[in-house]
Write a protein that holds these residues in place. Structure first.
Motif, PDB file in Angstrom:
ATOM      1  N   GLU A  88       2.410  17.397  -4.772  1.00  0.00           N
ATOM      2  CA  GLU A  88       3.831  17.683  -4.598  1.00  0.00           C
ATOM      3  C   GLU A  88       4.137  18.129  -3.170  1.00  0.00           C
ATOM      4  O   GLU A  88       5.149  17.723  -2.589  1.00  0.00           O
ATOM      5  CB  GLU A  88       4.277  18.756  -5.582  1.00  0.00           C
ATOM      6  CG  GLU A  88       5.753  19.073  -5.498  1.00  0.00           C
ATOM      7  CD  GLU A  88       6.241  19.934  -6.653  1.00  0.00           C
ATOM      8  OE1 GLU A  88       7.414  20.377  -6.604  1.00  0.00           O
ATOM      9  OE2 GLU A  88       5.468  20.156  -7.604  1.00  0.00           O
ATOM     10  N   ARG A  92       6.640  16.025  -0.915  1.00  0.00           N
ATOM     11  CA  ARG A  92       7.882  16.646  -0.439  1.00  0.00           C
ATOM     12  C   ARG A  92       7.940  16.632   1.085  1.00  0.00           C
ATOM     13  O   ARG A  92       9.011  16.441   1.676  1.00  0.00           O
ATOM     14  CB  ARG A  92       7.994  18.075  -0.955  1.00  0.00           C
ATOM     15  CG  ARG A  92       9.264  18.791  -0.447  1.00  0.00           C
ATOM     16  CD  ARG A  92       9.426  20.185  -1.000  1.00  0.00           C
ATOM     17  NE  ARG A  92       9.846  20.153  -2.402  1.00  0.00           N
ATOM     18  CZ  ARG A  92       9.043  20.444  -3.424  1.00  0.00           C
ATOM     19  NH1 ARG A  92       7.773  20.776  -3.197  1.00  0.00           N
ATOM     20  NH2 ARG A  92       9.487  20.393  -4.655  1.00  0.00           N
ATOM     21  N   THR A  96      10.986  14.958   3.155  1.00  0.00           N
ATOM     22  CA  THR A  96      11.784  15.812   4.034  1.00  0.00           C
ATOM     23  C   THR A  96      11.840  15.231   5.441  1.00  0.00           C
ATOM     24  O   THR A  96      12.905  15.187   6.075  1.00  0.00           O
ATOM     25  CB  THR A  96      11.197  17.228   4.084  1.00  0.00           C
ATOM     26  OG1 THR A  96      11.205  17.794   2.763  1.00  0.00           O
ATOM     27  CG2 THR A  96      12.003  18.134   5.014  1.00  0.00           C
ATOM     28  N   LEU A 137      11.301  15.486  -7.722  1.00  0.00           N
ATOM     29  CA  LEU A 137      11.599  15.185  -6.324  1.00  0.00           C
ATOM     30  C   LEU A 137      12.779  14.223  -6.191  1.00  0.00           C
ATOM     31  O   LEU A 137      13.584  14.334  -5.263  1.00  0.00           O
ATOM     32  CB  LEU A 137      10.356  14.619  -5.635  1.00  0.00           C
ATOM     33  CG  LEU A 137       9.210  15.605  -5.413  1.00  0.00           C
ATOM     34  CD1 LEU A 137       7.963  14.874  -4.907  1.00  0.00           C
ATOM     35  CD2 LEU A 137       9.613  16.701  -4.428  1.00  0.00           C
TER      36      LEU A 137
END
Length: 222
Positions: A88, A92, A96, A137
Protein backbone atom coordinates in the motif's frame (compact mmCIF):
# COMPACT_ATOMS: atom_id res chain seq x y z
CA UNK A 1 4.08 -7.55 -21.58
CA UNK A 2 5.23 -4.58 -23.56
CA UNK A 3 8.77 -3.39 -23.09
CA UNK A 4 10.98 -0.98 -24.96
CA UNK A 5 13.17 -3.95 -25.97
CA UNK A 6 10.27 -5.62 -27.78
CA UNK A 7 10.49 -3.42 -30.86
CA UNK A 8 8.24 -5.67 -32.91
CA UNK A 9 5.45 -5.59 -30.30
CA UNK A 10 5.90 -2.54 -28.05
CA UNK A 11 2.39 -2.74 -26.63
CA UNK A 12 2.68 -6.43 -25.77
CA UNK A 13 -0.13 -8.93 -26.29
CA UNK A 14 -2.40 -8.14 -23.36
CA UNK A 15 -4.99 -5.57 -22.40
CA UNK A 16 -2.87 -2.58 -23.41
CA UNK A 17 -2.68 -3.69 -27.03
CA UNK A 18 -6.38 -4.59 -27.07
CA UNK A 19 -7.30 -1.20 -25.63
CA UNK A 20 -5.16 0.62 -28.17
CA UNK A 21 -6.54 -1.35 -31.11
CA UNK A 22 -10.12 -0.82 -30.00
CA UNK A 23 -9.71 2.93 -29.52
CA UNK A 24 -7.84 3.37 -32.79
CA UNK A 25 -10.53 1.42 -34.63
CA UNK A 26 -13.32 3.49 -33.13
CA UNK A 27 -11.48 6.80 -33.39
CA UNK A 28 -8.85 6.53 -36.14
CA UNK A 29 -8.28 10.30 -36.24
CA UNK A 30 -7.97 10.80 -32.48
CA UNK A 31 -4.18 11.10 -32.48
CA UNK A 32 -3.97 9.20 -29.18
CA UNK A 33 -0.59 7.65 -28.35
CA UNK A 34 -0.51 4.49 -26.25
CA UNK A 35 2.59 3.49 -24.30
CA UNK A 36 3.13 0.27 -22.38
CA UNK A 37 5.77 0.23 -19.67
CA UNK A 38 4.74 -3.05 -18.11
CA UNK A 39 7.48 -5.49 -17.10
CA UNK A 40 6.52 -9.13 -16.57
CA UNK A 41 7.34 -10.39 -13.10
CA UNK A 42 7.72 -7.00 -11.45
CA UNK A 43 6.26 -6.27 -8.04
CA UNK A 44 5.15 -2.96 -6.60
CA UNK A 45 8.63 -2.04 -5.34
CA UNK A 46 10.06 -2.60 -8.83
CA UNK A 47 7.38 -0.38 -10.32
CA UNK A 48 8.10 2.38 -7.81
CA UNK A 49 11.83 2.22 -8.58
CA UNK A 50 11.25 2.93 -12.28
CA UNK A 51 8.27 5.24 -11.90
CA UNK A 52 9.98 8.45 -12.97
CA UNK A 53 11.18 7.15 -16.33
CA UNK A 54 8.17 4.97 -16.98
CA UNK A 55 5.44 7.35 -15.87
CA UNK A 56 6.34 10.84 -14.67
CA UNK A 57 8.64 11.70 -17.55
CA UNK A 58 5.99 10.63 -20.08
CA UNK A 59 3.61 13.37 -18.91
CA UNK A 60 0.53 11.23 -19.62
CA UNK A 61 -3.08 12.35 -19.44
CA UNK A 62 -4.31 8.94 -18.31
CA UNK A 63 -2.43 6.27 -16.37
CA UNK A 64 -3.69 2.72 -15.92
CA UNK A 65 -2.05 0.50 -13.32
CA UNK A 66 -2.30 -3.24 -12.67
CA UNK A 67 0.09 -4.44 -9.97
CA UNK A 68 0.07 -6.95 -7.14
CA UNK A 69 -0.27 -10.55 -8.27
CA UNK A 70 3.51 -10.91 -8.63
CA UNK A 71 3.94 -9.77 -5.03
CA UNK A 72 1.61 -12.60 -4.06
CA UNK A 73 3.23 -15.11 -6.40
CA UNK A 74 6.74 -14.48 -5.05
CA UNK A 75 5.60 -15.33 -1.53
CA UNK A 76 4.72 -18.85 -2.65
CA UNK A 77 7.30 -19.21 -5.41
CA UNK A 78 10.44 -18.02 -3.63
CA UNK A 79 9.45 -17.06 -0.09
CA UNK A 80 9.84 -13.34 -0.83
CA UNK A 81 7.15 -11.57 1.17
CA UNK A 82 5.84 -8.10 0.43
CA UNK A 83 3.60 -7.08 3.30
CA UNK A 84 0.24 -5.52 2.53
CA UNK A 85 1.45 -2.38 4.33
CA UNK A 86 4.53 -2.13 2.11
CA UNK A 87 2.37 -2.78 -0.95
CA UNK A 88 0.00 0.00 0.00
CA UNK A 89 2.81 2.44 0.84
CA UNK A 90 4.54 1.92 -2.50
CA UNK A 91 1.29 2.04 -4.45
CA UNK A 92 0.14 5.23 -2.73
CA UNK A 93 3.55 6.82 -3.31
CA UNK A 94 3.45 6.35 -7.09
CA UNK A 95 -0.16 7.51 -7.34
CA UNK A 96 0.63 10.61 -5.32
CA UNK A 97 3.62 11.40 -7.52
CA UNK A 98 1.73 11.05 -10.81
CA UNK A 99 -1.25 13.02 -9.51
CA UNK A 100 0.86 15.89 -8.20
CA UNK A 101 3.19 16.02 -11.20
CA UNK A 102 0.72 15.59 -14.05
CA UNK A 103 -2.87 15.61 -12.81
CA UNK A 104 -3.42 12.50 -14.92
CA UNK A 105 -6.68 10.59 -14.71
CA UNK A 106 -6.04 7.29 -12.92
CA UNK A 107 -7.47 3.88 -13.75
CA UNK A 108 -6.67 1.14 -11.24
CA UNK A 109 -7.10 -2.50 -12.21
CA UNK A 110 -7.47 -5.03 -9.42
CA UNK A 111 -4.78 -7.72 -9.27
CA UNK A 112 -6.55 -10.98 -10.01
CA UNK A 113 -6.14 -14.71 -9.67
CA UNK A 114 -8.03 -17.50 -11.40
CA UNK A 115 -6.57 -20.66 -9.82
CA UNK A 116 -5.49 -23.38 -12.24
CA UNK A 117 -3.73 -25.58 -9.67
CA UNK A 118 -5.11 -26.73 -6.33
CA UNK A 119 -2.34 -25.07 -4.33
CA UNK A 120 -3.17 -21.69 -5.83
CA UNK A 121 -6.39 -21.51 -3.84
CA UNK A 122 -4.22 -20.75 -0.81
CA UNK A 123 -2.85 -17.67 -2.59
CA UNK A 124 -6.11 -15.83 -1.95
CA UNK A 125 -5.04 -15.33 1.66
CA UNK A 126 -2.28 -13.06 0.38
CA UNK A 127 -4.02 -11.53 -2.65
CA UNK A 128 -7.41 -10.59 -1.22
CA UNK A 129 -6.03 -7.89 1.12
CA UNK A 130 -4.19 -6.37 -1.85
CA UNK A 131 -7.42 -6.21 -3.81
CA UNK A 132 -9.05 -4.38 -0.91
CA UNK A 133 -6.08 -2.00 -0.86
CA UNK A 134 -6.55 -1.16 -4.54
CA UNK A 135 -10.22 -0.43 -3.94
CA UNK A 136 -9.40 1.91 -1.07
CA UNK A 137 -6.78 3.68 -3.16
CA UNK A 138 -9.23 4.08 -6.04
CA UNK A 139 -11.59 5.87 -3.67
CA UNK A 140 -8.81 7.93 -2.10
CA UNK A 141 -7.47 9.14 -5.45
CA UNK A 142 -10.85 9.42 -7.20
CA UNK A 143 -9.65 6.85 -9.72
CA UNK A 144 -11.72 4.67 -11.98
CA UNK A 145 -11.65 1.04 -10.85
CA UNK A 146 -11.76 -2.09 -12.98
CA UNK A 147 -12.90 -4.90 -10.67
CA UNK A 148 -10.98 -7.54 -12.59
CA UNK A 149 -10.77 -10.27 -9.96
CA UNK A 150 -14.47 -10.88 -9.53
CA UNK A 151 -15.20 -10.35 -13.21
CA UNK A 152 -12.59 -12.83 -14.43
CA UNK A 153 -13.44 -15.47 -11.84
CA UNK A 154 -17.09 -15.16 -12.78
CA UNK A 155 -16.19 -15.50 -16.45
CA UNK A 156 -14.08 -18.57 -15.65
CA UNK A 157 -16.99 -20.21 -13.85
CA UNK A 158 -19.33 -19.41 -16.72
CA UNK A 159 -16.85 -21.03 -19.11
CA UNK A 160 -16.61 -24.16 -16.99
CA UNK A 161 -13.37 -23.17 -15.25
CA UNK A 162 -12.53 -23.11 -11.54
CA UNK A 163 -15.96 -23.86 -10.07
CA UNK A 164 -14.54 -23.65 -6.55
CA UNK A 165 -13.94 -19.92 -7.04
CA UNK A 166 -15.84 -18.30 -4.17
CA UNK A 167 -17.77 -15.06 -4.26
CA UNK A 168 -16.15 -13.59 -1.17
CA UNK A 169 -15.82 -10.08 0.15
CA UNK A 170 -12.90 -9.65 -2.23
CA UNK A 171 -15.23 -9.98 -5.22
CA UNK A 172 -17.85 -7.55 -3.95
CA UNK A 173 -17.52 -3.87 -4.77
CA UNK A 174 -17.96 -1.25 -2.06
CA UNK A 175 -20.91 1.07 -2.50
CA UNK A 176 -20.26 3.92 -4.89
CA UNK A 177 -17.21 2.36 -6.56
CA UNK A 178 -16.80 2.80 -10.30
CA UNK A 179 -16.56 -0.45 -12.26
CA UNK A 180 -17.62 -2.18 -15.45
CA UNK A 181 -19.66 -5.32 -15.91
CA UNK A 182 -16.87 -6.79 -17.99
CA UNK A 183 -13.50 -5.56 -19.28
CA UNK A 184 -14.95 -4.80 -22.67
CA UNK A 185 -15.65 -1.82 -24.92
CA UNK A 186 -16.20 0.77 -22.18
CA UNK A 187 -12.82 -0.10 -20.71
CA UNK A 188 -11.06 -0.10 -24.06
CA UNK A 189 -12.83 3.18 -24.86
CA UNK A 190 -11.28 4.74 -21.76
CA UNK A 191 -14.58 5.84 -20.27
CA UNK A 192 -13.72 7.04 -16.78
CA UNK A 193 -14.47 9.80 -14.33
CA UNK A 194 -12.57 12.93 -15.28
CA UNK A 195 -12.91 15.85 -12.85
CA UNK A 196 -13.50 19.03 -14.83
CA UNK A 197 -14.12 21.44 -12.00
CA UNK A 198 -15.05 21.74 -8.34
CA UNK A 199 -18.78 21.31 -8.88
CA UNK A 200 -19.34 18.53 -11.38
CA UNK A 201 -17.03 15.69 -12.48
CA UNK A 202 -18.52 14.72 -15.86
CA UNK A 203 -17.37 11.78 -17.95
CA UNK A 204 -15.56 11.95 -21.23
CA UNK A 205 -15.19 9.04 -23.54
CA UNK A 206 -11.49 9.13 -24.27
CA UNK A 207 -8.51 11.19 -23.12
CA UNK A 208 -5.95 12.69 -25.46
CA UNK A 209 -2.96 11.00 -23.90
CA UNK A 210 -2.96 7.53 -22.46
CA UNK A 211 -0.06 5.84 -20.63
CA UNK A 212 0.48 2.48 -18.88
CA UNK A 213 3.23 1.82 -16.32
CA UNK A 214 3.46 -1.23 -14.05
CA UNK A 215 3.95 -4.93 -14.61
CA UNK A 216 0.84 -4.18 -16.59
CA UNK A 217 0.14 -0.52 -17.04
CA UNK A 218 -0.86 1.75 -19.88
CA UNK A 219 -0.48 5.38 -20.72
CA UNK A 220 -1.68 7.54 -23.55
CA UNK A 221 -1.21 11.00 -24.90
CA UNK A 222 -2.04 13.02 -27.96
Amino acid sequence: MGRLAERDCPLGNGYVRMAAESVRSARPDSGITFLNRGVAGDGVADMRARWRGDALDLRPDVVSVLIGVNDTWRRYDSGTVTSVRAYEDDYRAVLTQIRDATGAQLILVEPFLVPVRDEQWAWREDLDPRIQTVRRLAEEFDAALLAADGLLNQAARAAGGPSRSPVTESTRLPSGTTSWRRPGPRWWGCEARVPAGPESPPRRSCPPRWAVTSPMSCSARR
